[in-house]
Design a protein around this motif. Sequence first.
Motif, PDB file in Angstrom:
ATOM      1  N   ALA A  57     -66.574  98.928  64.159  1.00  0.00           N
ATOM      2  CA  ALA A  57     -65.228  99.502  64.096  1.00  0.00           C
ATOM      3  C   ALA A  57     -64.202  98.575  64.734  1.00  0.00           C
ATOM      4  N   THR A  58     -64.595  97.875  65.795  1.00  0.00           N
ATOM      5  CA  THR A  58     -63.686  96.948  66.461  1.00  0.00           C
ATOM      6  C   THR A  58     -63.378  95.751  65.556  1.00  0.00           C
ATOM      7  N   MET A  59     -64.389  95.229  64.862  1.00  0.00           N
ATOM      8  CA  MET A  59     -64.151  94.103  63.951  1.00  0.00           C
ATOM      9  C   MET A  59     -63.223  94.508  62.811  1.00  0.00           C
ATOM     10  N   ILE A  60     -63.360  95.729  62.323  1.00  0.00           N
ATOM     11  CA  ILE A  60     -62.497  96.182  61.222  1.00  0.00           C
ATOM     12  C   ILE A  60     -61.039  96.279  61.667  1.00  0.00           C
ATOM     13  N   ILE A  61     -60.817  96.635  62.921  1.00  0.00           N
ATOM     14  CA  ILE A  61     -59.450  96.734  63.436  1.00  0.00           C
ATOM     15  C   ILE A  61     -58.701  95.413  63.268  1.00  0.00           C
ATOM     16  N   PHE A  62     -59.415  94.291  63.413  1.00  0.00           N
ATOM     17  CA  PHE A  62     -58.770  92.969  63.432  1.00  0.00           C
ATOM     18  C   PHE A  62     -58.734  92.313  62.065  1.00  0.00           C
ATOM     19  N   TRP A  63     -58.950  93.079  61.006  1.00  0.00           N
ATOM     20  CA  TRP A  63     -58.766  92.521  59.664  1.00  0.00           C
ATOM     21  C   TRP A  63     -57.297  92.159  59.436  1.00  0.00           C
ATOM     22  N   THR A  64     -57.051  90.956  58.947  1.00  0.00           N
ATOM     23  CA  THR A  64     -55.694  90.503  58.627  1.00  0.00           C
ATOM     24  C   THR A  64     -55.736  89.742  57.303  1.00  0.00           C
ATOM     25  N   ASP A  65     -54.592  89.201  56.916  1.00  0.00           N
ATOM     26  CA  ASP A  65     -54.525  88.419  55.676  1.00  0.00           C
ATOM     27  C   ASP A  65     -55.420  87.191  55.724  1.00  0.00           C
ATOM     28  N   ARG A 112     -54.511 100.391  60.408  1.00  0.00           N
ATOM     29  CA  ARG A 112     -54.970  99.854  61.688  1.00  0.00           C
ATOM     30  C   ARG A 112     -55.033 100.961  62.742  1.00  0.00           C
ATOM     31  N   ILE A 113     -54.047 101.848  62.737  1.00  0.00           N
ATOM     32  CA  ILE A 113     -54.079 102.986  63.667  1.00  0.00           C
ATOM     33  C   ILE A 113     -55.298 103.866  63.382  1.00  0.00           C
ATOM     34  N   VAL A 114     -55.577 104.106  62.111  1.00  0.00           N
ATOM     35  CA  VAL A 114     -56.746 104.908  61.734  1.00  0.00           C
ATOM     36  C   VAL A 114     -58.026 104.212  62.190  1.00  0.00           C
ATOM     37  N   PHE A 115     -58.105 102.889  62.001  1.00  0.00           N
ATOM     38  CA  PHE A 115     -59.307 102.156  62.398  1.00  0.00           C
ATOM     39  C   PHE A 115     -59.498 102.182  63.916  1.00  0.00           C
ATOM     40  N   ILE A 116     -58.398 102.151  64.669  1.00  0.00           N
ATOM     41  CA  ILE A 116     -58.496 102.261  66.128  1.00  0.00           C
ATOM     42  C   ILE A 116     -59.081 103.624  66.517  1.00  0.00           C
TER      43      ILE A 116
END
Length: 569
Positions: A395-403, A518-522
């Motif tokens: 879940a933490t890695m998904i939070i930091f997904w970017t372009d 991103r808020i949902v992933f957090i």
Amino acid sequence: MSTTHRDSSETRPLLQQDDVTSYHSVPGSGDSTPQEPPPPLNRVSGTDLAWVLAGLWSAVFLGALDGTIVATLLSPIGSYFNESNRASYIGTSYLLSVCCFTPLYGRLADILGRKGAMLLALSLFGVGTFLCGLAPSMDALIVARAVAGMGGGGVMTVSSVAVTDLIPLRQRGLYQGMTNILFGLGAGLGGPIGGWLNDNFGWRSAFLFQMPILVFSFALVIAKVSIKLPDEVESQSLQHKLRRIDFFGSLTLVGTVGCLLLGFSLKSTEELSWGHPIIWGLFTASAVWGALFVAVETYWAPYPVMPMRLIKQRTPLAVSLSCFFGSVAAFSTLYNVPLYFSAVRLNSSTDAGLHLLPHSVAISTGSVFAGWVMRRTGKLYNLTLITAIMTIVAATMIIFWTDSTSTFHLWFDIVPQGFGMASVITTTLIAMIASVAKEDMAVATGITYLFRTTGQVLGVSLSGALLQAVLTRKLRERITGPGALEMIEKIRHSTSIIAELSPDLRQAAVSSYADALRIVFICQAAANFLCFVCCLPIQENPLPGTHEEQEAQYRQRKYTIDSRTASES
């Protein structure tokens, strides 16, 4: 009955490995005589076990198949009745019904027997599904799905209880892993099968197509499932068994769970404000029903559908809460990761769905792996904590997904979530069963599935409500001027139009979805962390490897509980 307190001695084995003889004495007397435990009630041959599992697991497969078939049919059904705005209620009515009736089957499995409870679940599911195929209106279809949910809530619970009766606990996790593989297979096939049937024969055929599988399962349950209950239960008359049904407790539980989930569902699907009279009215009603339920189960019901003494115990409470938070995170992930690829990466729906494929494989692998480890070691505590940590990492890695996130991470980061959660769900179920007395096993299993299904529904509805709230605020900040409100509404309700927008509007939409997700992933990561925290108090009870050891352990635990009860009274 006084509450049973459990001290630190429960972390030690209740039965030594060579202890096949249990000692019984009358509490308060000095007599203590060895007594050989009776032979296990439900030892079956390998062939009979295969037939029993075929009957039970075909029903589990059908339940998973039905869920994704219906999800695929929502759009064509809505168009057929010209009520697409109400199509989501087809799924909501089923899920609400499942959540409300799942825990009831734990007690029904003790009252009606495993076969009787399973046949009741299959009958309700079958009648509801058949009526769906004949439904003349959207209202009739919604009601029929609710009837199907009354049975669908019992299929997983009763099949799990029945397998526990037949399989020693040390091997039980491996069989649960195989169950989850079949469930995943059914869920994976449901979408393509539902789409093909709809395209070639119409949406009604997708419901009627399930009848042969249902009849197969029904026939095998009648012919092969003959699990015996203790003599004191088997010898009771039907009238006496029916008097054991906790009707008032069941009613108040349905009111509590139904009002709570309906409030969250309406908040999400109808986009009502938290202060809307319907929303706070449903939450208030849920609180009132909940207070009545606790009072009934604590002071009045002789055979409560959810014994408060179980919920107050350390391991059952920890397992229930960990299943709840874990399911919230898992189903939020399941629904919002594809949305990320559709709305932020602007991938096609097919490509977005394909990103869940590694997750699906990880779920099957994680469950079987957990079962294999428990069978080999007889332990589950460290495995539970390690795999719970894996979900936090994912879940933490998904939070930091970017372009700039690499393709590898976009495909791989979700894998530890599926693997870890599948393992946690498997180990916590075994931990629950291993922590309670034999007569509480079916009810405890029902409680586990209640918290799990409630978390699933809330994971979807709460993440949807949070997403829309943040998305609306971000879009209003970025899109202004004439026609802004209409454009914002279009973007909120359809991700497919984002790619067709002008570059400035497209960037505003993509950035707003990225911020909201991103808020949902957090929040998903926070839910996974709470799941881990709730796993910490789970106690390591021995997992018997044979039927004889398991029967001896049940007798030893019952004797210990009876002795404590006598000393406290």
